[in-house]
Design a protein around this motif. Structure first.
Motif, PDB file in Angstrom:
ATOM      1  N   THR A  15      67.895   5.891  -5.174  1.00 52.26           N
ATOM      2  CA  THR A  15      68.238   5.836  -3.751  1.00 52.26           C
ATOM      3  C   THR A  15      68.318   7.250  -3.189  1.00 52.26           C
ATOM      4  N   ILE A  16      67.592   7.471  -2.099  1.00 46.30           N
ATOM      5  CA  ILE A  16      67.570   8.781  -1.447  1.00 46.30           C
ATOM      6  C   ILE A  16      68.075   8.615  -0.020  1.00 46.30           C
ATOM      7  N   ASN A  17      69.025   9.462   0.355  1.00 43.59           N
ATOM      8  CA  ASN A  17      69.609   9.403   1.696  1.00 43.59           C
ATOM      9  C   ASN A  17      69.087  10.557   2.543  1.00 43.59           C
ATOM     10  N   ALA A  18      68.943  10.291   3.819  1.00 38.66           N
ATOM     11  CA  ALA A  18      68.448  11.329   4.732  1.00 38.66           C
ATOM     12  C   ALA A  18      68.999  11.110   6.129  1.00 38.66           C
ATOM     13  N   LYS A  19      69.129  12.211   6.871  1.00 32.71           N
ATOM     14  CA  LYS A  19      69.562  12.095   8.262  1.00 32.71           C
ATOM     15  C   LYS A  19      68.443  11.515   9.123  1.00 32.71           C
ATOM     16  N   ASN A  20      67.194  11.864   8.753  1.00 32.31           N
ATOM     17  CA  ASN A  20      66.033  11.341   9.470  1.00 32.31           C
ATOM     18  C   ASN A  20      64.899  11.096   8.475  1.00 32.31           C
ATOM     19  N   ILE A  21      64.071  10.098   8.782  1.00 34.70           N
ATOM     20  CA  ILE A  21      62.965   9.708   7.899  1.00 34.70           C
ATOM     21  C   ILE A  21      61.665   9.734   8.695  1.00 34.70           C
ATOM     22  N   LEU A  22      60.642  10.340   8.104  1.00 34.12           N
ATOM     23  CA  LEU A  22      59.305  10.331   8.698  1.00 34.12           C
ATOM     24  C   LEU A  22      58.395   9.460   7.837  1.00 34.12           C
ATOM     25  N   VAL A  23      57.767   8.452   8.452  1.00 34.24           N
ATOM     26  CA  VAL A  23      56.833   7.576   7.752  1.00 34.24           C
ATOM     27  C   VAL A  23      55.415   7.991   8.097  1.00 34.24           C
ATOM     28  N   CYS A  24      54.646   8.381   7.084  1.00 33.60           N
ATOM     29  CA  CYS A  24      53.247   8.776   7.300  1.00 33.60           C
ATOM     30  C   CYS A  24      52.448   8.386   6.058  1.00 33.60           C
ATOM     31  N   THR A  25      52.288   7.094   5.875  1.00 28.14           N
ATOM     32  CA  THR A  25      51.686   6.549   4.666  1.00 28.14           C
ATOM     33  C   THR A  25      50.200   6.250   4.803  1.00 28.14           C
ATOM     34  N   GLY A  26      49.585   6.697   5.893  1.00 28.83           N
ATOM     35  CA  GLY A  26      48.137   6.587   6.011  1.00 28.83           C
ATOM     36  C   GLY A  26      47.651   5.219   6.421  1.00 28.83           C
ATOM     37  N   SER A  27      46.420   4.896   6.001  1.00 25.24           N
ATOM     38  CA  SER A  27      45.771   3.661   6.436  1.00 25.24           C
ATOM     39  C   SER A  27      44.858   3.143   5.343  1.00 25.24           C
ATOM     40  N   PHE A  28      44.303   1.950   5.577  1.00 22.03           N
ATOM     41  CA  PHE A  28      43.358   1.352   4.636  1.00 22.03           C
ATOM     42  C   PHE A  28      42.233   0.692   5.417  1.00 22.03           C
ATOM     43  N   THR A  29      41.134   0.417   4.739  1.00 24.48           N
ATOM     44  CA  THR A  29      39.956  -0.157   5.387  1.00 24.48           C
ATOM     45  C   THR A  29      40.218  -1.581   5.871  1.00 24.48           C
ATOM     46  N   ALA A  30      39.896  -1.844   7.121  1.00 24.83           N
ATOM     47  CA  ALA A  30      39.957  -3.209   7.634  1.00 24.83           C
ATOM     48  C   ALA A  30      38.750  -3.989   7.108  1.00 24.83           C
ATOM     49  N   ASP A  31      38.942  -5.272   6.817  1.00 25.35           N
ATOM     50  CA  ASP A  31      37.823  -6.075   6.321  1.00 25.35           C
ATOM     51  C   ASP A  31      37.520  -7.207   7.285  1.00 25.35           C
ATOM     52  N   LEU A  32      36.545  -8.014   6.924  1.00 23.01           N
ATOM     53  CA  LEU A  32      36.150  -9.164   7.725  1.00 23.01           C
ATOM     54  C   LEU A  32      36.454 -10.428   6.942  1.00 23.01           C
ATOM     55  N   PRO A  33      36.940 -11.487   7.584  1.00 22.87           N
ATOM     56  CA  PRO A  33      37.370 -12.688   6.859  1.00 22.87           C
ATOM     57  C   PRO A  33      36.249 -13.350   6.055  1.00 22.87           C
ATOM     58  N   PHE A  34      35.003 -13.267   6.534  1.00 22.87           N
ATOM     59  CA  PHE A  34      33.898 -13.904   5.822  1.00 22.87           C
ATOM     60  C   PHE A  34      33.110 -12.914   4.960  1.00 22.87           C
ATOM     61  N   LEU A  35      33.625 -11.690   4.827  1.00 24.56           N
ATOM     62  CA  LEU A  35      32.947 -10.686   4.012  1.00 24.56           C
ATOM     63  C   LEU A  35      33.992  -9.885   3.233  1.00 24.56           C
ATOM     64  N   PRO A  36      34.680 -10.536   2.282  1.00 22.32           N
ATOM     65  CA  PRO A  36      35.758  -9.859   1.544  1.00 22.32           C
ATOM     66  C   PRO A  36      35.220  -8.731   0.659  1.00 22.32           C
ATOM     67  N   ILE A  37      35.900  -7.616   0.683  1.00 27.33           N
ATOM     68  CA  ILE A  37      35.479  -6.432  -0.080  1.00 27.33           C
ATOM     69  C   ILE A  37      35.813  -6.626  -1.555  1.00 27.33           C
ATOM     70  N   ASP A  38      34.814  -6.405  -2.422  1.00 31.09           N
ATOM     71  CA  ASP A  38      35.044  -6.482  -3.865  1.00 31.09           C
ATOM     72  C   ASP A  38      34.800  -5.151  -4.559  1.00 31.09           C
ATOM     73  N   GLU A  39      34.335  -4.135  -3.803  1.00 31.13           N
ATOM     74  CA  GLU A  39      34.036  -2.786  -4.306  1.00 31.13           C
ATOM     75  C   GLU A  39      32.952  -2.785  -5.384  1.00 31.13           C
ATOM     76  N   LYS A  40      32.177  -3.866  -5.453  1.00 34.15           N
ATOM     77  CA  LYS A  40      31.021  -3.910  -6.342  1.00 34.15           C
ATOM     78  C   LYS A  40      29.737  -3.923  -5.527  1.00 34.15           C
ATOM     79  N   ARG A  41      29.603  -4.946  -4.698  1.00 34.29           N
ATOM     80  CA  ARG A  41      28.448  -4.989  -3.788  1.00 34.29           C
ATOM     81  C   ARG A  41      28.873  -5.004  -2.322  1.00 34.29           C
ATOM     82  N   ILE A  42      30.071  -5.516  -2.069  1.00 37.90           N
ATOM     83  CA  ILE A  42      30.636  -5.463  -0.715  1.00 37.90           C
ATOM     84  C   ILE A  42      31.699  -4.367  -0.740  1.00 37.90           C
ATOM     85  N   LEU A  43      31.404  -3.265  -0.073  1.00 36.50           N
ATOM     86  CA  LEU A  43      32.148  -2.033  -0.298  1.00 36.50           C
ATOM     87  C   LEU A  43      32.977  -1.607   0.898  1.00 36.50           C
TER      88      LEU A  43
END
Length: 477
Positions: free
Chosen positions: A138-166
């Motif tokens: 457990t870490i306590n702080a007076k203030n917290i900054l969240v900057c955890t980045g992002s990830f690739t959005a996908d399409l419902p009928f084209l799921p990414i498998d990182e083999k052929r759909i990248l």
């Protein structure tokens, strides 16, 4: 202060996290940075800017020599490209940046916790769980900054498998050059990776919903020149097209898409890169549970100093806030948060002056609103255009060419937009234009013998002079 008590806790070790932690530490605060991976750098260093640019630069060098060596009186036979070496150079560039950033944090006195998943249990408390889930801290702080980045959005009928759909992550790790590659989305990521594999022999074809490439904010004139230049390199573009379905077989992936006129088409390829944008990586941080409000893409809703609108001790920066997902926006917001908390100021964030660049060849770079946007707002402006090959140095090299466009206020001559369309010009970017927009700086009229004037401070410390005697088309509006 107890061992696990800090003035400032930063969740995420990417560009925003490193910038904020170092700045706060230099202002005398006790700072802790928590990174889920074993190394820092975030999306930019590990999955985006650094590895992709390494691949872009190395494949461009190969392509440029192969195509233009004879123009420079150089004869080369039996050229080949070492794909394994390209990956080694990419990984080395990534590793160098990881080590540099980690050393910078530690040298600044920041406590760095890696391989730990963070979860906010309150607006001032973070729980960190090790990767094997055997230990919690457990870490306590007076203030917290969240900057955890992002990830690739996908399409419902084209799921990414990182083999052929990248995703872009998988596309960077291909160990063989695909014969055919389809890219869904013609934004910066898709264009850069498409250029990489096209130079190495892949037949690359895009399906894009918008009528332009690069970005929905790009100037239409620039976009029209840009797409024609990339088409001349062999890449194919299907614009104003909506992807409707996908069919995956043992041998290929076939995509069905619909044109703006309703025509139906099918496009088959060996691999597909899904490049339709990114989403904020805020899931699993416990934000909703403590009352932090998010938008539909998972971004934290913030005020003008990147402070959560619902939990005042929580701040956010970079891809975790609404808006463009670029590294220099991340560092700008991170520095603003620290200046607000510990510097005694309330910084003004100038999102309109953020520069954008796509590292294809030619490069396309821009800053400020597009001409079509200014027209829609009934602004009174003047357009200046000129080409790089009017410069004597450029005419000595037959592969150097470029297009520059500057839009200024017709009355005050303040810079609204400077767009640079690079064609086989390396190194220059829109730095001077960015600072001109940021300061509202005056622009010296090119037809009166100079370039852009303004303060010396700019993104990377360089101020590029525009050609003094380039042919100009002036268009009073």
């Amino acid at each position: 202060m107890a061992e696990n008590d800090f003035d400032f806790v930063v969740v995420g070790g990417g560009p925003a996290g490193v910038a904020a932690a170092v700045r706060a530490a230099k202002l005398g605060r006790r700072v802790c940075t928590i990174e889920q991976l074993n190394y820092v750098g975030g999306c930019c260093v590990n999955l985006g800017c650094v590895p992709t640019k390494s691949m872009c630069f190395n494949t461009h060098y190969f392509s440029d020599v192969k195509q233009h060596a004879r123009q420079h009186a150089v004869e080369i036979q039996d050229m080949s490209f070492d794909l394994a070496q390209m990956h080694r150079l990419k990984d080395e560039a990534r590793h160098v940046q990881q080590q540099y950033l980690a050393r910078t944090l530690r040298d600044s006195g920041v406590t760095l916790v890696t391989a730990g998943a963070a979860r906010l249990v309150s607006g001032t408390t973070v729980e960190v769980t090790t990767a094997d889930e055997k230990e919690k801290k457990t870490i306590n702080a007076k203030n917290i900054l969240v900057c955890t980045g992002s990830f690739t959005a996908d399409l419902p009928f084209l799921p990414i498998d990182e083999k052929r759909i990248l995703s872009s992550n998988g596309c960077m790790e291909l160990r063989e050059v695909p014969h055919r590659m389809t890219i869904v989305g013609a934004g910066a990521i898709g264009l850069e990776l498409g250029s990489v594999w096209s130079r190495l022999g892949s037949q690359v074809e895009f399906v894009e919903m918008l009528p332009i490439i690069g970005s929905e904010a790009i100037d239409e004139e620039l976009a029209a020149l840009y797409v024609e230049e990339l088409r001349a390199q062999g890449m194919r573009f299907n614009l104003s097209c909506k992807l409707t379905a996908a069919h995956v077989t043992e041998h290929n992936i076939c995509l069905q898409y619909e044109t703006a006129t309703g025509e139906q088409h099918e496009l088959c390829a060996d691999v597909v890169l899904v490049s339709v944008g990114r989403k904020s990586a805020t899931a699993g941080l416990g934000l909703k549970e403590i009352g932090v409000k998010l938008d539909r893409r998972g971004a934290i809703l913030v005020n003008d100093v990147c402070q959560s609108v619902s939990v005042p001790t929580v701040f956010a920066a970079g891809d975790c806030t609404p808006g463009p997902m670029v590294a220099h926006k991340s560092t700008m917001e991170a520095n603003a948060v620290v200046d607000h908390l510990f510097g005694g100021t309330r910084p003004q964030l100038h999102y309109g002056s953020l520069p954008f660049v796509v590292y294809t060849q030619p490069e396309a770079a821009w800053v400020g609103p597009s001409e079509q946007r200014l027209r829609s707002e009934s602004r009174h402006f003047v357009v200046y255009r000129f080409r790089y090959n009017s410069n004597m140095r450029d005419t000595l090299c037959p592969t150097l060419d470029g297009f520059v466009k500057v839009i200024v206020d017709a009355d005050s001559q303040k810079v609204w937009l400077r767009e640079i369309f690079f064609i086989y010009v390396l190194g220059d970017r829109c730095d001077a234009g960015s600072i001109g927009v940021y300061t509202g700086g005056d622009i010296w009229r090119p037809d009166r013998g100079s370039g852009v004037s303004g303060p010396s401070r700019c993104y990377d410390g360089r101020l590029r002079q525009l050609p003094a005697r380039a042919p100009i088309l002036q268009e009073p509006q």
